[in-house]
Structure formats: structure tokens, C-alpha cells
Design a protein around this motif. Structure first.
Motif, PDB file in Angstrom:
ATOM      1  N   GLU A  30      12.007   2.793  -7.884  1.00  0.00           N
ATOM      2  CA  GLU A  30      10.691   2.188  -8.048  1.00  0.00           C
ATOM      3  C   GLU A  30      10.576   1.409  -9.357  1.00  0.00           C
ATOM      4  OE1 GLU A  30       7.957   5.387  -7.636  1.00  0.00           O
ATOM      5  OE2 GLU A  30       8.503   5.790  -5.550  1.00  0.00           O
ATOM      6  N   ARG A  67       0.816  -1.219   0.000  1.00  0.00           N
ATOM      7  CA  ARG A  67       0.000   0.000   0.000  1.00  0.00           C
ATOM      8  C   ARG A  67       0.848   1.266   0.000  1.00  0.00           C
ATOM      9  NH1 ARG A  67      -3.662  -2.396   4.902  1.00  0.00           N
ATOM     10  NH2 ARG A  67      -4.690  -4.082   3.736  1.00  0.00           N
ATOM     11  N   ASP A  68       1.853   1.285   0.814  1.00  0.00           N
ATOM     12  CA  ASP A  68       2.707   2.479   0.906  1.00  0.00           C
ATOM     13  C   ASP A  68       4.117   2.028   1.288  1.00  0.00           C
ATOM     14  OD1 ASP A  68       3.581   5.074   0.985  1.00  0.00           O
ATOM     15  OD2 ASP A  68       2.793   5.500   2.982  1.00  0.00           O
ATOM     16  N   LYS A  92       7.179  13.258  -0.606  1.00  0.00           N
ATOM     17  CA  LYS A  92       5.972  13.655  -1.316  1.00  0.00           C
ATOM     18  C   LYS A  92       5.995  15.146  -1.638  1.00  0.00           C
ATOM     19  CE  LYS A  92       3.184   9.987   0.786  1.00  0.00           C
ATOM     20  NZ  LYS A  92       2.068   9.660   1.710  1.00  0.00           N
ATOM     21  N   ASP A  96       8.510   8.230   3.516  1.00  0.00           N
ATOM     22  CA  ASP A  96       8.317   9.622   3.113  1.00  0.00           C
ATOM     23  C   ASP A  96       9.174  10.569   3.934  1.00  0.00           C
ATOM     24  OD1 ASP A  96       6.910  11.824   1.708  1.00  0.00           O
ATOM     25  OD2 ASP A  96       6.092  12.236   3.707  1.00  0.00           O
ATOM     26  N   LYS A 155      10.203   1.112   6.609  1.00  0.00           N
ATOM     27  CA  LYS A 155       9.779   1.191   5.210  1.00  0.00           C
ATOM     28  C   LYS A 155      10.990   1.130   4.285  1.00  0.00           C
ATOM     29  CE  LYS A 155       5.325   3.474   5.681  1.00  0.00           C
ATOM     30  NZ  LYS A 155       4.446   4.531   5.153  1.00  0.00           N
TER      31      LYS A 155
END
Length: 848
Positions: A673, A466-467, A634, A471, A725
Motif C-alpha cells: 500500500e 473505495r476498497d 482484515k 480481503d 481486486k
């Protein structure tokens, strides 16, 4: 030739090799250590490139733009020097003397200018305030003067000062107040000294350098030169509490560079000490462990010597590979030494033990090295240098460490043995644990292990899908920077003077007429955004420094001519010294104005818009606005998206060059990514192919593949539970964990596939092979765990992800695989394979 014949010839060749290395051990030692010395010498010259631009291909648009703009700009590196003391006068004198001393001390290739005051433009604007007034203000002033004259002619002039005491005094109209306020601000700015805050106790010098932010070596030379100059002035002589600090991108880059070098040395030493300590406990043979450590050091030296020849540098992703290569590369020697000492415990002499160890372990460890190498080399299919160079160095490190394990290590063992027999460790009595394998507890473990592995894997896959990416970039940076002197000074100077001196985005136009269009597009991009939320702040561009285009300036001159003529008619009727009289005095030029061009600007400001080839006015700087969050990925993406989506004509868009640190980072994350999943899929395909070759499509393939996915997805599950993350560095742990995710289960499954779970062989095989796997995993965990000591958050995040992956893959190998085999319950009906000695540990991956 049949497989049996091939195996026979291979064993025969390895036996000959074992005898050769034993007889030529002195020559082997001298030759390999000489090569290692050359590798060490080459490795010592490896430059460290910590800038993000070194992680991207040279042909990436943002990198090309960065190189082009750096070549065009007269200066881009900015160092802010803060001077503070309780005495404003002492602060002023020292700052002035320091600026003069820096100009004399630093050579032209390191220094372009030292700005003590940013008031040059403000004073210029005040002296030409009439031309810098807006067209709307001039038109409003003209119209009001006309109205006043008309009223005066009609005997109804509101500006007229009535000398009759009974008549009320007229007050300035509301429309005059905004203009009066802007003029007062301009006067105050012109008279107020720049770079002065905290009531004079704090001053700032802005040192501008003729090189880019991507040249930390030059930045460090400038900092060292400034520090030496400060010391030569004896600050305490000005005031006992006078202090000097530094901020800016070159300062943080130099600090980061030093911290990474310190971390590399710390992690390497910690890894060596811990690994040697574990091996001493496991083998209890000090000289044998010393031989293993020397062979590992030689392999690492050759690895980074080869890196110097074929890669040429280390970057922020590969700088810490010393501990990783050591923690992984030692496993070949561990397997070899374990078998050698096992033979010695059986009573064999040195040479037969050496031969057996080489014959029994060389081939399987080579296969394991190839398997782990696949996971590393899968990274080389990417264009992202942070991945590809990591894969090249780690992959070559595995090959070279394997070579030293079977070349230098046997020779060293022979050399030590000739002087005094090597002490062999006592064998652990497996019978102490064997009853556990047949207990009722083991009936529950299989179901529990499979359930936990499956659940954790599914949770990790769903949570991170999902994430997946971090960030908050503060977690990737130096943890000591905020409390360091540069961190404290950066916050203090930003709070006092804003962030208008350095940082932000740089744009290069192709033609002068493009610049106003670009500036207009920049302002239009956030026209409807509240000021406090805007990504873009101050814009440095020639049109912003001039009072308008030539057409606008001609219109202003005409308006000022009208205002002057009308003011001459009104002035006699104004009260001397009154608000209206002062307003006209500020608004009406003393002499007829003329157009202002770039050549009329102050020298310092003019130089800022002059490129190295002499062109003027094509460069634009966009500083961060109040809504820009520098630690948010972001926020960076939003700002970069605004820049790349500016509403510009096609001709301007095609020729516009845009770059900046944030654009480099955004492009870097886009590459991660894109390339990260690509490398992961490639690694997965390679290891699954290896499983098919080894097991075919059957039960053992399915069990090992399940353990592979359980290990990798389990790592993601633990990361999700620990709120860890992925980022540009820790993503590397995913494809290389696939290598270990197949190797541990592969070795356990291969050892147990022909055993009956109700017999002693199953438990004995699991304990022996599992013990070797655990020992190898321990050394690998150490190699990754020492990275948690790093000051840099990105390196710690990689170490954490890799440690979690190592643990989940270890559990999948030594718990999930035997559990699934027990549940399958069909061992006797499975076709047996050629038996191996029950006490032989097959292999461990070079990654664990």
C-alpha cells in the motif's frame, strides 16, 4: 552536430553492423548460444523462496523478529501426521509403531521430538491438582469447612450425615458444584489419551522439527523421510483401509512450492507453443519463426542467468516471470522480422533486407524497450522485494531480449538463408479494409470510443478507490489445496484436535518477570470480547503451565494447610464414599505440597520453554482464537493491531519481540500500500516525460496522455466490473500497464499525426501500424494469459489484471487515439513531421 547529421551517422553505423553480423553469423551464433548455455546452467540453480518474508526487506521489524525468534526457539516447524482406520486397535498399533520408527529414521537436524500424546501436562496437573486449583476455589473450600465446623459445634452442620432415617439427607451446597465439575474435568483429561478422536479410529502424531517454517527445503526432507518410514511399515498389514495423511505449515509450504514449480513449467511451455503458433499464422515462414524462437529462448536464458548472479533467487512474485519476459521480449524480434520479410516480399535479397530491417527498426524498438523498461524499473524504487526484484528481472529481460533480437536473430536468419531461401509470407491486401475507414460507421466510432473510454476509466477509478484490496485471501491461494490430501487432512485434524499445535503468533520476552505481565496484557486485550469472537486462543507460556507465581504458590500452600487441618476435623462426620468425602479426597493433598518450578515440569513440556541458549520461560505462543478468520486480511490486521497495541510498560514494549506468519503478511500488505502508489507515480512521471520529449505540449501530447489514462483507468474499470481486486501481486500490473498505456497510443499518434483523415494515408497508416501493434499485443497477452492456468490464485489475479490492462491499452491505442485525431479535425494545419515509409510499423513496446 545537427540532428540530421546524428541520424545520418546512426544509419551509417547500423548499416555497417548489419554487414558485420551477416558475415560473422557463425561466430555470433556460437558465441551467443554458448552464453545462453551458461545462463541456462546458472538459471537451473535458482532457488525458489515462496515464503512471504522473502518479499520484505531484511531490516523490516517483523522479519528481524522472525529471524531472532527462529534462532531462539528450539523448534517451530510442526508437522501433524494423521493415522486413521476403521479399527481403533489397528490405528493405535500403527501410530505407536510409526512414532518409534520416525524417531529412529530422522536425524537430529530434522527431528526434535514426536509426540503421540499431549496428556503429559494433563496427567501432571492431575497429580498436582491441589496446587493448580485457583486461589478462589481454595478460599471457598476453606471458608465452607470453617462454616461446617461452626455449625457442627452449634449442632447445625449441613454437611453432617444424619443417620436418623426420619431426617432429610443434606445435599452439597451450590458453591461446591463448580469445583466438583472442574475436578471431574481434570480427572477425565488425565485418564483420557491425547490425540485420539472419532472413537479411537483417528490418531495424530505431532512431529516437532528444529528449524523454522521459513525453510521449506528442510520441511520437504522431513516429509519425504516420514513418507518413506510409513511405506516401510506396510500400513495395509495393520488394516486394509488404514490411511496416513499430513498437515501443518511445512506441508502446505512444500505443496505450494511444488505447485509453483509446476505452474512455472506449464506456463512457459504454453506461452512458447501459443506464441509460436500465432507467429506462424502471422508470418507463414516456419524457419524464420524458428530463428525468432531461438533468439527469444537465448534472451530468456540470459535473463535468468543474470538473475542468479545479481538477485540470487526467485520469490513468489517473480517465479513466473519466464512467460512474462517471453511474451514481452519477443516483440522486438516480431518488429524486426516483420520488416525483414516485408523487404523480401518486395524482391530484395537477404543482405539488403537485413540491413533495411536493422536500420529501420533498431532505434525505435530500442526507444520502445526503454519506455517499457521505465515502467518495470519504476518498481525498483520500492523497498518491497515483490516489486523491486520483479522490476530488476523484467527490466534486464527486456534489454537482453532486445540485444538477442538484433544480434542472434539476424545471424540465424543469415544461417538459414545460406542453406535455402526463407519463404516470405504473402502481403495482406489493405484495400479490402480501406473502404471501412471512409464509411459512415467511422463517424460514430470516435464519439463512442471516447465516451466508453472515459466512462469506464472514471468508474474503475471510483470503484477501486473505495476498497481496492482483496480481503478474502482464499482467492490468492492454491485452488487445488482444499481438495488435496493435505487440505482434507488439515480440516479433519483441526476439527478433531483444534488448532493448538501450530500456527499463531510468537513472542519473546527479555526477562522472566516480563512474561506474566505480557500474558496478563494478552488476556486483558480481549477481556470484554465474547469468547466466540476473540482473536487469541490458547496461550503457551511458562506461567500458564505453572500453578502461579512463587508468591501465589506460597499462598496456595498456606491455604492447603488450612484446608487439610479443617478437613481432618470434618472427615469423621462424612458419609464414606459420598460426594463430600470424594470432594475432600480430591482436594486435600496426601503429603504437604511444595512449590512447583520449571524444573519440576514434565521433560517434554520443559523443553518447549527452553531456548537454544538454555534460557527458560521467555517464549510465548499465542494460538488463533475462535474469532480469528485465517483467510481474512482484515481479521489478520485486527489481530496484529491487538498484539502491537498491548498495554505494556515501556521497558517491556521496547524489548518484546513479536512475529508470526500473519504479522509478516500484514507488514507485506502495508509495504504494498505504501510502495505501490509510489512506483505508479514514478512510472507515470517517466512516461509523461517521454511524451513531452516526443511531442512537446500540444494536441498530440494531450491525445496520447488521454489514451494513457483511459487505458490504465479502463483496466481498473474492467477489474471492478469483473470483481477483480488488487493484491500484493496484481498491483504490479498498474505501474507496468502505464508503460504499455503510453507506448501503443504513442506509436499510433506518431504515425498518424501528419496524415489527413480524409486521405488514404490515414487509413493505411492506421491499419499498418495498428496491425503491428495488435500482433505485438497478442504475444504479450499470451504471456500473461497463460498465467491464468496457474494453480495459485495470486498468480492468476496478476495474469487477469495484466491481460485486462493489455486489452484496454490496445483499444486506447488503436481506437481512442485515431478517434480523437478524427474529432480534432486539424491535421492539415498541424506542422508535418518527416515522413516515414507508409508501410513501416514504427514499433511496439517490449511489454506489448
Amino acid at each position: 552536430m545537427s540532428p540530421r547529421a546524428i541520424a545520418h551517422h546512426l544509419v551509417h553505423a547500423l548499416g555497417h553492423y548489419a554487414r558485420w553480423v551477416a558475415r560473422r553469423h557463425r561466430a555470433v551464433i556460437v558465441g551467443t548460444l554458448a552464453l545462453a548455455a551458461v545462463g541456462t546452467a546458472l538459471a537451473s540453480t535458482l532457488p525458489l523462496r515462496t515464503e512471504f518474508s522473502w518479499l520484505l526487506p531484511d531490516d523490516r521489524p517483523s522479519v528481524v523478529a522472525l529471524r531472532e525468534l527462529t534462532a531462539r526457539k528450539p523448534s517451530s516447524a510442526v508437522i501433524e501426521v494423521g493415522v486413521a482406520s476403521p479399527s481403533p486397535e489397528a490405528t493405535r498399533r500403527f501410530a505407536s509403531d510409526l512414532a518409534a520408527a520416525i524417531r529412529k529414521a530422522l536425524p537430529p537436524d530434522l527431528l526434535r521430538s514426536v509426540d503421540e500424546d499431549d496428556g503429559e501436562l494433563r496427567r501432571f496437573v492431575w497429580s498436582h491438582r491441589q496446587m493448580y486449583a485457583s486461589v478462589e476455589d481454595l478460599e471457598r473450600a476453606r471458608d465452607e469447612l470453617r462454616g461446617r465446623i461452626q455449625k457442627e459445634e452449634a449442632k447445625a452442620n449441613p454437611f453432617l450425615v444424619d443417620l436418623d432415617d426420619d431426617a432429610p439427607k443434606a445435599s452439597p451446597s451450590d458453591s461446591q458444584k463448580p469445583l466438583r465439575h472442574r475436578l471431574d474435568e481434570a480427572r477425565h483429561a488425565a485418564l483420557h489419551p491425547g490425540f485420539v478422536a472419532e472413537e479411537g479410529r483417528l490418531r495424530m502424531l505431532v512431529v516437532r522439527c528444529p528449524f523454522g517454517d521459513t525453510e521449506p527445503e528442510k520441511g520437504k526432507r522431513v516429509l519425504d523421510g516420514i513418507a518413506a518410514t510409513v511405506a516401510s511399515l506396510h500400513p495395509a498389514g495393520y488394516h486394509p483401509q488404514l490411511e496416513v495423511g499430513y498437515a501443518g505449515d511445512p506441508v502446505s509450504a512444500a505443496l505450494e512450492h511444488d505447485l509453483i514449480i509446476r505452474d512455472v513449467a506449464t506456463s512457459a511451455l504454453a506461452c512458447l507453443a501459443l506464441v509460436v503458433g500465432v507467429l506462424m499464422l502471422a508470418f507463414r515462414a516456419p524457419r524464420a519463426v524458428l530463428a525468432l524462437a531461438i533468439s527469444l529462448a537465448a534472451g530468456c536464458a540470459l535473463t535468468f542467468g543474470v538473475t542468479r548472479l545479481f538477485v540470487g533467487h526467485l520469490n513468489s512474485s517473480t517465479a513466473f516471470l519466464g512467460s512474462v519476459v517471453a511474451g514481452n521480449g519477443i516483440n522486438f524480434g516480431v518488429i524486426f522480422l516483420a520488416r525483414y520479410l516485408e523487404e523480401r516480399r518486395r524482391g530484395e535479397t537477404h543482405e539488403p533486407s537485413l540491413r533495411t530491417a536493422i536500420v529501420r527498426t533498431a532505434s525505435p524498438t530500442l526507444v520502445a524497450a526503454a519506455a517499457a523498461g521505465m515502467s518495470y524499473l519504476s518498481l525498483t524504487v520500492t523497498s518491497f522485494r515483490g516489486f523491486s526484484e520483479f522490476g530488476i528481472i523484467a527490466g534486464s529481460g527486456m534489454a537482453l531480449c532486445w540485444a538477442m533480437s538484433y544480434l542472434l536473430l539476424p545471424a540465424l536468419l543469415t544461417w538459414f538463408e545460406r542453406r535455402r531461401p526463407l519463404a516470405a509470407a504473402e502481403r495482406f491486401d489493405l484495400s479490402r479494409i480501406a473502404p471501412l475507414m471512409r464509411s459512415r460507421f467511422m463517424r460514430v466510432v470516435p464519439l463512442l470510443a471516447v465516451a466508453v473510454s472515459t466512462g469506464l476509466g472514471i468508474y474503475g477509478a471510483l470503484k477501486l478507490s473505495r476498497d481496492p484490496f482483496e480481503d478474502d485471501l482464499r482467492t490468492l491461494r492454491s485452488r487445488s489445496y482444499p481438495t488435496s490430501a493435505p487440505g482434507r487432512w488439515s480440516r479433519r485434524l483441526d476439527a478433531a484436535f483444534g488448532r493448538d499445535q501450530a500456527g499463531g503468533f510468537y513472542l519473546g520476552a527479555a526477562k522472566p518477570e516480563h512474561v506474566p505481565v505480557i500474558v496478563h496484557a494478552l488476556r486483558a486485550a480481549e477481556r470484554d470480547v465474547p469468547a466466540a469472537q476473540r482473536m487469541f486462543g490458547k496461550i503457551d507460556a511458562l506461567p500458564e503451565a505453572l500453578p502461579g507465581t512463587p508468591e501465589v504458590q506460597r499462598h496456595k500452600i498456606a491455604l492447603l494447610g488450612e484446608v487439610t487441618r479443617l478437613a481432618d476435623k470434618v472427615r469423621p462426620n462424612l458419609e464414606p464414599g459420598g460426594d463430600e468425602a470424594r470432594l475432600l479426597a480430591d482436594l486435600v493433598p496426601a503429603t504437604p505440597p511444595s512449590p512447583i518450578g520449571a524444573s519440576d515440569l514434565p521433560p517434554g513440556l520443559r523443553r518447549a520453554f527452553t531456548e537454544n541458549d538454555g534460557r527458560v520461560g521467555l517464549l510465548i505462543g499465542v494460538h488463533p482464537g475462535p474469532g480469528f478468520i485465517g483467510w481474512s486480511q482484515k481479521s489478520m490486521r485486527r489481530a496484529v493491531g491487538l498484539l502491537r497495541g498491548l498495554d505494556l510498560p515501556d521497558e517491556i514494549r521496547r524489548t518484546l519481540v513479536v512475529s508470526g506468519p500473519e504479522m509478516i503478511f500484514v507488514d507485506m500488505m502495508a509495504a504494498v500500500e505504501h510502495d505501490g502508489p509510489r512506483a505508479t507515480v514514478f512510472s507515470l512521471v517517466l512516461v509523461l516525460l517521454l511524451l513531452v520529449i516526443a511531442f512537446g505540449f500540444g494536441r498530440d501530447f494531450g491525445i496520447t496522455a488521454f489514451a494513457l489514462f483511459a487505458g490504465v483507468l479502463g483496466m481498473l474499470g474492467l477489474m471492478a466490473l469483473g470483481h477483480v481486486k488488487l493484491n500484493f501481486l496484481s498491483f504490479i500490473a498498474v505501474p507496468i500497464t502505464i508503460g504499455i498505456g503510453v507506448d501503443y497510443p504513442f506509436n499510433v499518434a506518431a504515425r498518424l499525426r501528419g496524415e489527413d483523415p480524409s486521405g488514404r494515408g490515414f487509413g493505411r497508416g492506421l491499419l499498418q501500424t495498428g496491425g503491428a501493434v495488435v500482433l505485438c499485443s497478442t504475444t504479450t497477452v499470451i504471456g500473461y494469459a497463460v498465467l491464468l492456468l496457474s494453480d495459485t490464485g495470486a498468480i492468476r489475479s496478476f495474469g487477469m489484471a495484466a491481460v485486462l490492462g493489455e486489452l484496454t491499452c490496445l483499444v486506447a491505442g488503436v481506437v481512442a487515439v485515431p478517434s480523437l485525431l478524427l474529432l480534432a479535425g486539424r491535421f492539415r494545419r498541424h506542422r508535418p513531421v518527416a515522413e516515414q515509409p507508409e508501410d513501416e510499423a514504427l514499433t511496439c513496446s517490449s511489454r506489448g
